[in-house]
Each structure stands twice: as structure tokens, then as C-alpha cells.
Write an enzyme that holds these catalytic residues in place. Structure first.
Site, short mmCIF file in Angstrom:
data_model
loop_
_atom_site.label_atom_id
_atom_site.label_comp_id
_atom_site.label_asym_id
_atom_site.label_seq_id
_atom_site.Cartn_x
_atom_site.Cartn_y
_atom_site.Cartn_z
N SER A 680 55.85 -4.07 -45.02
CA SER A 680 55.43 -3.71 -46.37
C SER A 680 56.35 -2.68 -47.04
O SER A 680 56.19 -2.42 -48.23
CB SER A 680 53.99 -3.19 -46.36
OG SER A 680 53.91 -2.01 -45.60
N LYS A 723 46.06 2.19 -48.96
CA LYS A 723 47.31 2.64 -49.56
C LYS A 723 47.09 3.21 -50.95
O LYS A 723 47.68 4.24 -51.33
CB LYS A 723 48.30 1.46 -49.61
CG LYS A 723 48.77 1.00 -48.24
CD LYS A 723 49.67 -0.21 -48.33
CE LYS A 723 50.14 -0.66 -46.95
NZ LYS A 723 51.01 -1.85 -46.98
#
Length: 786
Positions: A680, A723
Site C-alpha cells: 500500500s 489509516k
């Protein structure tokens, strides 16, 4: 004027639990460094003399003079051997008694100044009489002991004419306390030594006589038990003739009555009656008697057809879940859906749910709430560290100490065949030579198979299809795929700061106040103090550290009231450093200035989310790509893919291609001690490299996450909620996400979605246009914002 007495200086060896007598041999094992040094020094001397002295307290590892007896034995080392582990094995022989005047330590070696004591030499009729008395009682003691070759030992004692040597010989042979042996060594006359030895021997003979008496009684008891067994068998035969019942028959009849009252299937009843007949034919002393009785008690105790009445009230179930847990809307909705199916179709197979999430997020308590909402019995068993398959399936009754498996035992404790059974820590199952417990769970958790679950101990099929199974796990990575396919996974992600504060107000603070015996009038925590505890004293996705910190505050308040104070305690932010110590965690705040080559990324961790700064710099006259920061293999590949994309599109990005040949590039991801991996960070690596080569900085208020490909596509990632919450904690209000992750924003609280600006991208060009304003004009792209 007389000359001063000269004292001999000899290396000193303290020993534990033993005394060396003159003329006697003693084997020793030496391991203490100071003792080893003393032996080495003695061996270096010509005569190999060393003073052996007993310690007063064997627990002292580094004894001083005050820890030693004052009388020891000057000895000579007869034999010495060394073991590979550094321990020295030696045999010493006593020479003469010495008095230790002083003890000194020279170069880590103990040495003593000693004065030689004369050997006892008194004579007389009383000495001779005592010597003969000691010989007689010693021979009596030897005859009563179970030593090998007692005749040789008796002859060895008779050889010694010197009474002192006789005493020393007996002192070495008998198992005397150190104090008694030391008293023999310190005796100044033969008469005193013989008197002491006579006293010790008399006591030893008395103890030996008692021991022999006990052994004889035990042997008699065994013979008595054999006789009682024969009489009991005869009594049993007589009772059968008279039609009377003994205790064994009464126990069998009681089991028969319980079997008759139990609601068993025909097959189970047939098997139980067969075992009961075997039990009636066995004597109580037979090994199989208790095994069969325990088996029959299990059969009778199991709820073969007994069920707890279910009252599935969806409104009440929703109220119970809301009462016990804050938020978790999606998880609660999924649970209520399953309950709705069971309400509409009571014959439907019970679902198998798996609550997955970080520690402390409420997985176990959710299971208890479901059981309360359904009116079912709740049983919990932990699978963490389970290695033996027999723990689940049970042991066969042919083994000694065989028991049923933990699944059957849980059903037995519940008393109904439809409890809610929670299997905790299913991701921490072990596997070794004893079997694979995960494979055993395949049958237990499969609705098509568990209707006829076979426990090795029970040796009959038991229906588990009505059991409501719930498993918990922290991660999916260690759960075998076939087992995971049998479960419906409900993910419990971490809580935001606001959610933690709400949960603390509603549940944690009242619970800790109750545990500490405080009332709301006595104890309170301000909102600012509670938020500071959440942000600066805990860092976790769950609530355990937070509850522990609140518990400490409550305990300190309880202590103040216990000491007599009466003023209410209200915890403020400035009080936390005194109550909980210095702040343990510092939030990763957004940097005020981002130079070219730096980009803000987002990472998922087991304790929630985190902010990562990817830093890049050019290396003049260098070559290649250097990566640091404890990066995993996948993350390194993302950096290489980003570098290759920027290089292959340098003309489109207005980058001088000669920079790639004339300069190397170094990418670093702080903090270097923390391992990092995953795909990611691809868009963050790309944005940092593009910013470095074009010489323009990324937006300082923007964080990003997403996987990239060499063709420039941005692929979806996981952990969006964690996140986003991490970016919000750091003060970042703009986030670049893959377009496919737009659906994951539903997991975010409404207030978080309202605060944040999201930019959804499908291609890396959109990432660069959103992150580096100067590139937006060159690429002529407008990112999609939400």
C-alpha cells in the site's frame, strides 16, 4: 620474651553440607570461581595442601569468615579431574585438624592463617568402655540399615583401634547433620568425641527401629488388604445367595435408575446398558471399574435431547447489544440478521461466526451479549497454544487417565445441547506430532458433519448442529483456509479517539469505580484529561491499556480516601504526569514543511493505523536504488516499481532523463527499527520520487495509500478505516485513496467523514496531480474529490 607464634598460610576451600575428618577421604565437585581458584593455587604448591572447612549456612554462595566454622581440616589433594563445563572433580584426604585464625582474599583466592590442633590422645578405662559401647551400637545400626555389604563395613569399623579414628570413620559413614559432624571434629578429647558419637548412634538406632516398624506394618497392611479382598468376594457371593445388595450393587442400581430417567436415543441407551452390565460383573478394585463408571456418568450427564428454550426477540436483542457495546453498527446488524433467520426458521442450522480484530475490541464480550439476547447458556474455551488433537476429540478409553474432549466437556457443563460456545484465539492453534487441532475443528465447525460428531472417549455420535459456535481471532494469516471457509467473518476494527472516550464514559470508568469502591461524588475524570489519557498514555486499537490506565487513576483515588482524605478527586490533564508518569506516546504530527522528495503515507498495524513519511534524496555520481528503514520484500518491490514508472515516464513528467544515469537515489522510511511491509506504500513511494526529480514538494496536508502497477494503475488496499483515523490524529485532513476503496468509507464514523477530504484515483497520474500542484497543469488532470 617469647617469639610470636608462626601461623601457616594455606588456601581455603569452604564446602556445603559436609565435614572432612582427619585420615578420611572425601570426593568433592567444585564450581564456584573462588573455590576453583583456591584448588588451582593448592595444586600449584609442592605439598598440594588445602584447608577444608564447612559453611554454617549452605545458602550463602560467597561466604566470609563469619559464615565459616572456626575448626577445619588440613587436607591433601589426592586426585583431580576437570569436566567440560568447568567443574572440578577432586578427592581430598584429611591430615589434621586446624583452627582458622583469619581469612584473607588474595587475587580472588581465599586463604587462611591456621593453627594446628593436637590430635586427641587421652586414655583410661572410661575411654575403653565407651569405645566398646560405640562399637556394639554401631554394629547394631549397620545391621538395621539397608546398606550394601554390611559385613565388610562392620569389619572395617573393628579395624580402628584408635577411638578418635573410630569416631571419624563413623561420622563419615552415618548421615549426620553438619552441626553434629562439626561437633565431632571440634571435640578436644577422645572421651568427648565418644560420648557424642554414642548419643548420635543411639538416636540413629531409635529412628531405624521406627522405620523398620513402619515398613513391617505396611507389609502387614498389604497382606490384610489381600485377605479383605478374599472376604469381600465371599461376602458378595453370600449377599447374592441371600438376595441382598452391597455398596457396589447399590451404585450400579443408582446408575441404572439415572439411565432409565435420562432422555437417550435407542442406540445410546443400548451402548450404556452394555457398559453397565460389564460394570456389575467387575469388582471395585478392578482398574476398569472406575473407567466404566466415569464413562456411564458422562453418558448420563450429557444433554442428548435437552435444549434451553429460545426466545429470540429482535427488539430485545438489539437493545442488549446496544446496552453492552458502543457503536459497532455493521457488526451488530450482521448479528441481528443471523438471529432474524433463526427466528423465522427455528430448524435452520446455527451460523458459525468468527469475530476478527485486534486485542481488546470486545470480541469475547460480544459473544456473551449474543447469548444473553438469545437466552442461551454461554460457554467459553480458549484454543490458544493447543497442540494436541485429543484435547478436542478426547482420548480413547484404553489409555490411562483418558478424558472426553473439551467440546463434549463444555456441552456437559452447559447442561443443554444448544448453548453458545465461544472458541477463543482460533488463530493461535498449534500443530505437532500429536496431531493438528485445526483439522479436528473442520468437523466440529462444519454444519454438514457436526450432526454426528464423534468423540474418541464417548465413542458415540453426538449432535452439535444446534450449538451456536462463535470463534475469535486477531488475524486471518495463521488460520488454515479450509477452516476459514466454514466461518462467516465479522471484522472488528479499532476505535477512534472519540469512540474510546465515549466507551470510557459509558463502561470503563463506572466499572473501575465499582471495582475500587468509589462513587461518582468521590471520583471523576474531566473530558480533557480523558482525551489526553487516550492519546498520550495508550496506543492500541482496543481498550485494555485504556481501562488499565483508568484503573490506576481509580486506585490512586481509592488510596487517598483510605488514608483519610475526604475531598473529591477530579482528574485534570495537568494531574496525569503525577498519577500515571510521563507521557508514553507522542502522536505523529503533520510536518510544517515538506521538502521535495518527501511524501506522507499511511500504514495499517495490529494496534490501528499509523502515519509514515517516505523520504528520498538524490546521490550525485551514484547508481541504482538504495532502500533503508527495515522494509519488507513487498515494500521494496513497490519502491522499485515506482522508480521504474517515474523513469519510464520522465518525458511526460518533464524530468531530465540524465538524472537517472548520473545520480543514484536513496529512499528511507522512518523509524528504522520498526519492520514495515505491504504494497500500500506504492503511491507514496511514487509521489516522493516524482517530487524529488521535478524539484517540487508534495502538499503537506495530504496523505496517501494505494498499490501501484508498472502500467500506472492504482489498486485497492485494506485497513482504510484505521489509516484514515491515523491521518486524522496527525492533523492531516486530505487523503488520496484508490477509487475501489470508496465503498470502505461507510465504516468511518459520520463526524470523521464530514471532517476529511478524500481524493479517489485510478491512475498514478491522478495521484501526482492531487499531491504535487505543479504537476497538475503538466498532466492536465482533475482528481475526483469527495
Amino acid at each position: 620474651m617469647s617469639e610470636p607464634e608462626k601461623l601457616a598460610i594455606i588456601p581455603l576451600l569452604p564446602i556445603k553440607n559436609a565435614v572432612l575428618f582427619p585420615h578420611m577421604l572425601l570426593p568433592l565437585s567444585i564450581g564456584r570461581p573462588s573455590s576453583v581458584a583456591a584448588v588451582e593455587r593448592a595444586m600449584a604448591g609442592e605439598e598440594k595442601h588445602i584447608v577444608i572447612v564447612a559453611q554454617r549456612d549452605a545458602s550463602v554462595n560467597e561466604p566470609g569468615q563469619q559464615d565459616l566454622f572456626t575448626v577445619g581440616t588440613n587436607a591433601v589433594i589426592k586426585k583431580l579431574g576437570r569436566r567440560p563445563d568447568g567443574v572440578i572433580e577432586l578427592v581430598v584426604q584429611g591430615l589434621e585438624r586446624v583452627t582458622i585464625v583469619t581469612v584473607e582474599e588474595v587475587r580472588e583466592t581465599m586463604q587462611a592463617r591456621v593453627r594446628t590442633l593436637p590430635a586427641p590422645s587421652d586414655t583410661g578405662d572410661e575411654v575403653e568402655a565407651l569405645r566398646r559401647a560405640v562399637l556394639d551400637i554401631a554394629q547394631q545400626a549397620i545391621a538395621m540399615t539397608q546398606v550394601q555389604a554390611p559385613e565388610e563395613l562392620a569389619r572395617l569399623i573393628l579395624v580402628h583401634e584408635d577411638p578418635a579414628r573410630l569416631v571419624y570413620m563413623l561420622g563419615s559413614v552415618l548421615s549426620l547433620d553438619v552441626e553434629k559432624e562439626q561437633a565431632l571434629l571440634e571435640a578436644s578429647t577422645r572421651l568427648d568425641a565418644l560420648r557424642l558419637m554414642h548419643t548420635y548412634l543411639s538416636h540413629e538406632v531409635h529412628v531405624l527401629a521406627l522405620r523398620n516398624k513402619i515398613v513391617s506394618e505396611a507389609e502387614t497392611e498389604i497382606s490384610k488388604e489381600q485377605r479383605e479382598y478374599m472376604l469381600r468376594q465371599q461376602l458378595r457371593a453370600i449377599q447374592q445367595e441371600l438376595g441382598e445388595q452391597g455398596p457396589e450393587q447399590a451404585e450400579s442400581e443408582q446408575l441404572r435408575d439415572r439411565l432409565a430417567q435420562a432422555d437417550l436415543s435407542e442406540e445410546v441407551r443400548k451402548q450404556a446398558e452394555r457398559e453397565l452390565k460389564r460394570l456389575q460383573k467387575l469388582p471395585p478394585a478392578a482398574p476398569d471399574y472406575h473407567v466404566i463408571r466415569s464413562y456411564l456418568e458422562l453418558v448420563v450427564d450429557l444433554p442428548w435431547r435437552k435444549r434451553s428454550p429460545e426466545t429470540i426477540d429482535i427488539v430485545r436483542a438489539r437493545a442488549v447489544l446496544d446496552e453492552d457495546h458502543y457503536d459497532l453498527k455493521e457488526v451488530k446488524e450482521r448479528i441481528l440478521e443471523q438471529l432474524g433467520v433463526l427466528k423465522m426458521n427455528p430448524q435452520a442450522k446455527a451460523p458459525i461466526l468468527c469475530f476478527a480484530g485486534p486485542p481488546g475490541t470486545g470480541k469475547t464480550s460480544l459473544g456473551q451479549s449474543i447469548a444473553r439476547a438469545m437466552g442461551r447458556r454461554f460457554e467459553r474455551m480458549s484454543l490458544g497454544g493447543l497442540h494436541d488433537e485429543a484435547e478436542l476429540r478426547g482420548h480413547r478409553r484404553t489409555y490411562i487417565g483418558a478424558m472426553p474432549g473439551r467440546i463434549i466437556e463444555a456441552i456437559r457443563r452447559a447442561g443443554v445441547n444448544n448453548p453458545l460456545l465461544m472458541l477463543d484465539e482460533v488463530d493461535k492453534l498449534g500443530q505437532d506430532f500429536r496431531g493438528d487441532p485445526a483439522s479436528a475443528l473442520l468437523e466440529i465447525l462444519d454444519p454438514e458433519q457436526n450432526k454426528n460428531f464423534h468423540d474418541n472417549y464417548l465413542d458415540m455420535p453426538f449432535d452439535l448442529s444446534k450449538v451456536f459456535f462463535i470463534t475469535t481471532a486477531n488475524t486471518f494469516e495463521t488460520i488454515p483456509r479450509p477452516l476459514l471457509d466454514r466461518m462467516e467473518v465479522l471484522t472488528l476494527s479499532g476505535y477512534s479517539e472519540e469512540e474510546k472516550c465515549q466507551i470510557a464514559r459509558r463502561y470503563l470508568i463506572p466499572r473501575q469505580m465499582q471495582d475500587s469502591g468509589l462513587t461518582s461524588a468521590q471520583f471523576g475524570i474531566t473530558s480533557d484529561a480523558l482525551r489526553k489519557v487516550v492519546e498520550c498514555y495508550t496506543r492500541e486499537a482496543g481498550l485494555r491499556q485504556l481501562e488499565r490506565a483508568i484503573g490506576r487513576l481509580a486506585h490512586k483515588a481509592a488510596l487517598s480516601f483510605a488514608e483519610g482524605k475526604s475531598e473529591p478527586v477530579s482528574v485534570r490533564p495537568e494531574d496525569l504526569s503525577d498519577l500515571l508518569g510521563p507521557e508514553r506516546f507522542f502522536l505523529e504530527q503533520a510536518r510544517d514543511v515538506l521538502p521535495p522528495g518527501v511524501a506522507v503515507g499511511l500504514a495499517w498495524t495490529e494496534t490501528g493505523g499509523d502515519v509514515l513519511y517516505v523520504e528520498g534524496t538524490l546521490l550525485p555520481d551514484g547508481q541504482g536504488l538504495t532502500l533503508t528503514g527495515h522494509l519488507g520484500e513487498v515494500m521494496q518491490e513497490s519502491a522499485k516499481a515506482a522508480h521504474s514508472y517515474v523513469w519510464s515516464h520522465c518525458d511526460e513528467l518533464s524530468i531530465d532523463r540524465t538524472q537517472f544515469r548520473k545520480s543514484g537515489v536513496h529512499i528511507h522510511v522512518p523509524a528504522g527499527a520498526i519492520p514495515k511491509d505491504g504494497p500500500s506504500a506504492g503511491v507514496t513511494m511514487l509521489s516522493a520520487l516524482a517530487s524529488l526529480y521535478v524539484g517540487h514538494a508534495n502538499r503537506k496536508d495530504t496523505a496517501m495509500t494505494g498499490e501501484i502497477t508498472l502500467s500506472g494503475l492504482v489498486l485497492p488496499i485494506g485497513g482504510v478505516k484505521e489509516k484514515v483515523l491515523a491521518a486524522r490524529r496527525a492533523g492531516l485532513r486530505r487523503i488520496i485513496l484508490p477509487k475501489e476503496n470508496e465503498k470502505d468509507l461507510r465504516e468511518l464514523p459520520d463526524d470523521v467523514r464530514a471532517e476529511m477530504e478524500f481524493v479517489f484515483v485510478r491512475h498514478v497520474k491522478e495521484v501526482l496531480a492531487a499531491a504535487i500542484p505543479e504537476l497538475a497543469e503538466r498532466l492536465a488532470l482533475e482528481p475526483v474529490a469527495c
